[in-house]
Design an enzyme around this catalytic site. Structure first.
Site, mmCIF file in Angstrom:
data_model
loop_
_atom_site.group_PDB
_atom_site.id
_atom_site.type_symbol
_atom_site.label_atom_id
_atom_site.label_comp_id
_atom_site.label_asym_id
_atom_site.label_seq_id
_atom_site.Cartn_x
_atom_site.Cartn_y
_atom_site.Cartn_z
ATOM 1 N N GLY A 92 15.175 -39.904 -142.402
ATOM 2 C CA GLY A 92 15.062 -39.615 -140.988
ATOM 3 C C GLY A 92 16.438 -39.398 -140.373
ATOM 4 O O GLY A 92 17.477 -39.631 -140.988
ATOM 5 N N LEU A 159 22.136 -45.601 -139.390
ATOM 6 C CA LEU A 159 20.942 -45.839 -140.195
ATOM 7 C C LEU A 159 20.186 -44.525 -140.382
ATOM 8 O O LEU A 159 20.054 -43.731 -139.451
ATOM 9 C CB LEU A 159 19.993 -46.840 -139.515
ATOM 10 C CG LEU A 159 20.200 -48.331 -139.800
ATOM 11 C CD1 LEU A 159 21.504 -48.795 -139.194
ATOM 12 C CD2 LEU A 159 19.038 -49.129 -139.239
ATOM 13 N N GLY A 171 19.197 -45.665 -146.299
ATOM 14 C CA GLY A 171 19.654 -46.944 -145.778
ATOM 15 C C GLY A 171 20.712 -46.859 -144.711
ATOM 16 O O GLY A 171 20.522 -46.160 -143.708
ATOM 17 N N CYS A 189 24.901 -38.022 -135.670
ATOM 18 C CA CYS A 189 23.517 -38.427 -135.417
ATOM 19 C C CYS A 189 22.848 -37.555 -134.349
ATOM 20 O O CYS A 189 21.864 -37.966 -133.719
ATOM 21 C CB CYS A 189 23.441 -39.897 -135.037
ATOM 22 S SG CYS A 189 24.205 -40.985 -136.268
#
Length: 239
Positions: A92, A159, A171, A189
């Site tokens: 993700g 993450l 992870g 991100c």
């Protein structure tokens, strides 16, 4: 599956105590420095072939420089990759950078056996990092809707997870003593202008070996694991 952002109050309730009465065994492999793709493929195979009796594993690794784009990752968040390769992967999240001086930890856990859901899993990973930073008197927080760990307005750990058949892979990436310049080549991100920092820049140690056992200890506490170090590479990475 994305690493879901959750409110701090929700996480506080879920990270008070481990969910298992007796610690469960988990093998720890320190892979050293490795290219990204072989490790990614190996953890896919581990997850796809594991059974209900497979012992959980934690893989520590320091990757060669690479940008990775998650399943929903938008290529426009890679501003100027230059000489650093870009890989589309099955975790993700959006885009991040891995490179020398960063601890990457892949918890390969059976969440059903641990009796935790995905939100609880994310909370516990974040809490392990927060508690690790606290060992060096560095106060860190979560940010609602943006998984990871932050000090002030700068992100120190990211993450990106995947859960398949109730088992986790991919992870966390924890910046220790690294060159942060490549983060300027992306929107980290998926957030334009997001500041990124490292443990060294925050006044903590720059050496990976000082941080790894502390991080592993807090991960073990959060998930109720009895860690068993294993020498050498996992079978799926050998040969």
């Amino acid at each position: 599956m994305d690493a879901v952002g959750v409110e701090a109050a929700t996480c506080a309730a879920s990270t008070d105590m481990p969910r298992v009465a007796t610690p469960l065994p988990a093998r720890v492999h320190d892979l050293g420095r490795q290219a990204y793709e072989p490790v990614w493929r190996a953890m896919q195979r581990f997850t796809d072939t594991r059974t209900d009796d497979t012992v959980d594993e934690l893989w520590l690794v320091e990757h060669d420089p690479v940008f990775t784009l998650g399943q929903a990752g938008k290529p426009e968040h890679v501003l100027a990759a230059g000489d650093i390769p870009v890989l589309h992967v099955d975790r993700g999240g959006q885009v991040t950078y891995h490179g020398p001086g960063q601890i990457v930890l892949y918890p390969l856990l059976d969440l059903r056996r641990l009796k935790i859901g995905v939100r609880d899993y994310v909370c516990r990973i974040e809490q392990a990092i927060i508690d690790t930073l606290d060992e060096w008197n560095i106060g860190a927080t979560r940010r609602e809707g943006a998984p990871g760990v932050y000090v002030a307005d700068a992100k120190v750990a990211a993450l990106g997870i995947r859960v398949r058949r109730g088992c986790s892979f991919h992870g966390l990436a924890f910046n220790i003593g690294m060159d942060l310049e490549p983060f300027h080549r992306i929107n980290p991100c998926g957030y334009q202008g997001l500041q990124v920092t490292s443990l060294q820049d925050l006044g903590g140690p720059s050496g990976m070996d000082a941080v790894k056992p502390v991080l592993l200890g807090h991960v073990a506490r959060q998930f109720g694991l009895d860690l068993q170090s294993r020498a050498g590479l996992p079978d799926l990475l050998q040969g």
